[in-house]
Design a protein around this motif. Sequence first.
Motif, short mmCIF file in Angstrom:
data_model
loop_
_atom_site.label_atom_id
_atom_site.label_comp_id
_atom_site.label_asym_id
_atom_site.label_seq_id
_atom_site.Cartn_x
_atom_site.Cartn_y
_atom_site.Cartn_z
N GLU A 75 12.71 -67.83 -1.22
CA GLU A 75 11.51 -67.91 -0.06
C GLU A 75 10.57 -68.72 -0.39
N LEU A 114 10.36 -63.64 8.11
CA LEU A 114 10.21 -62.65 6.89
C LEU A 114 9.48 -61.67 7.06
N ASP A 126 11.58 -59.25 8.77
CA ASP A 126 12.69 -58.54 7.73
C ASP A 126 12.04 -57.60 6.60
N ARG A 127 10.88 -58.01 6.27
CA ARG A 127 10.24 -56.92 5.41
C ARG A 127 10.19 -55.84 5.66
N ASP A 128 9.49 -55.65 7.06
CA ASP A 128 9.27 -54.33 7.63
C ASP A 128 10.57 -53.39 7.75
N ARG A 180 11.61 -52.59 4.15
CA ARG A 180 10.89 -51.48 3.67
C ARG A 180 11.42 -49.97 4.36
N TYR A 236 16.57 -56.39 -2.62
CA TYR A 236 15.03 -56.63 -2.57
C TYR A 236 14.05 -55.44 -3.34
N PRO A 263 8.99 -57.67 -4.93
CA PRO A 263 7.58 -57.91 -5.22
C PRO A 263 7.39 -58.04 -6.63
N GLU A 275 7.57 -61.71 -7.15
CA GLU A 275 6.38 -62.26 -6.54
C GLU A 275 5.15 -62.31 -7.14
#
Length: 346
Positions: free
Chosen positions: A203, A226, A229-231, A234, A305, A309, A312
């Motif tokens: 990413e 993104l 997608d993250r929502d 999560r 996933y 974090p 990142e």
Amino acid sequence: MKTVQRLALAAATLAMPGCSTVHFYSQAIDGQAEILNKARPIPVVMQDRRVPAHIKHELTVVEEARKFAADQLALPADREYGRYTDLGRPYVSWILFAAPEFSVDGKTWWYPLLGNLDYRGYFTEKDARAEAAGLKARGMEVYVGGVEAYSTLGWFHDPVLNTFFRRSDAELAELIFHELTHVKLFLPGDTDFNEAFAVANSEAAVRRWLLSRGDRAGLARYESGLAKDRDIVRLLLDTREKLHGLYGQKKLPPAEMRKRKTAIFAQLHAGYLEIRRLHQGDSAYDRAFAKPWNNARLNTVATYYDLVPGFERLLQRQHGNLPAFYAAVAQMRMLSKKERRARLGE
């Protein structure tokens, strides 16, 4: 090493005592051989008048992404994705996940050279569903899904597949960067670590690639996708945590456990409808939520996933310096799974 020699080596290795059925490994070898035998150099494909223009466009994007990966991302792109294979089907393989009825800890399978992985892959849907049926008969929850891409981790020179192409240019580049990240670094026996590393790295790579092309509108679309997608991710991970808490209540009778479990999955669906309303929906996720979720299927999301974090943050601490980032990730090779997760949580 020649392809035939590599396949022979793979066959000998995979036949070691303690491995699964001969059929599983023979179908794996046959499937990989089909991919390699049908591969043609991309320059040859580009000169073939029978090849549709849209395929040539996709291959052009792949070539751009490969060059960028080699020149700007320190990824091993020189031997990968220089050929093209049309398998004549929408997926290269089918993947199986399994988990107990009252646990989010998925079943694992052991493989030579790779260690324990959270999934089993088959080159025909029939074989995957047959194995899933056997596990389901033993009380496991199962999920079988089509796979569009995978990496042989440098064992073979992976070709581009026709299954890569149902996506935007940015998503196609992301796929190439993702699989090349696996070739760069892969830790046997830690699926979640490997996939999250590849997700975070690919990413970040797409952002750099789009900026290098001056495509700020494309970057804005990519970032918007993104965020959506993250929502959804999560929401899925939160659902998994709720189930983990529920399954820890050992004194609950099975009937009550199932009732509460059903309620949690109903909350998941309601949460998705709210995200769909806020983000104007997405056909890919509409298809995903048209099918029932279970413990096994939730693990397909956690695998990719859960640890993203942490990677990142690690990249940010290296100020975007990719060689330093890769070195920091490689340093975790000698740690235990628990220690890696603790390091990523810092």
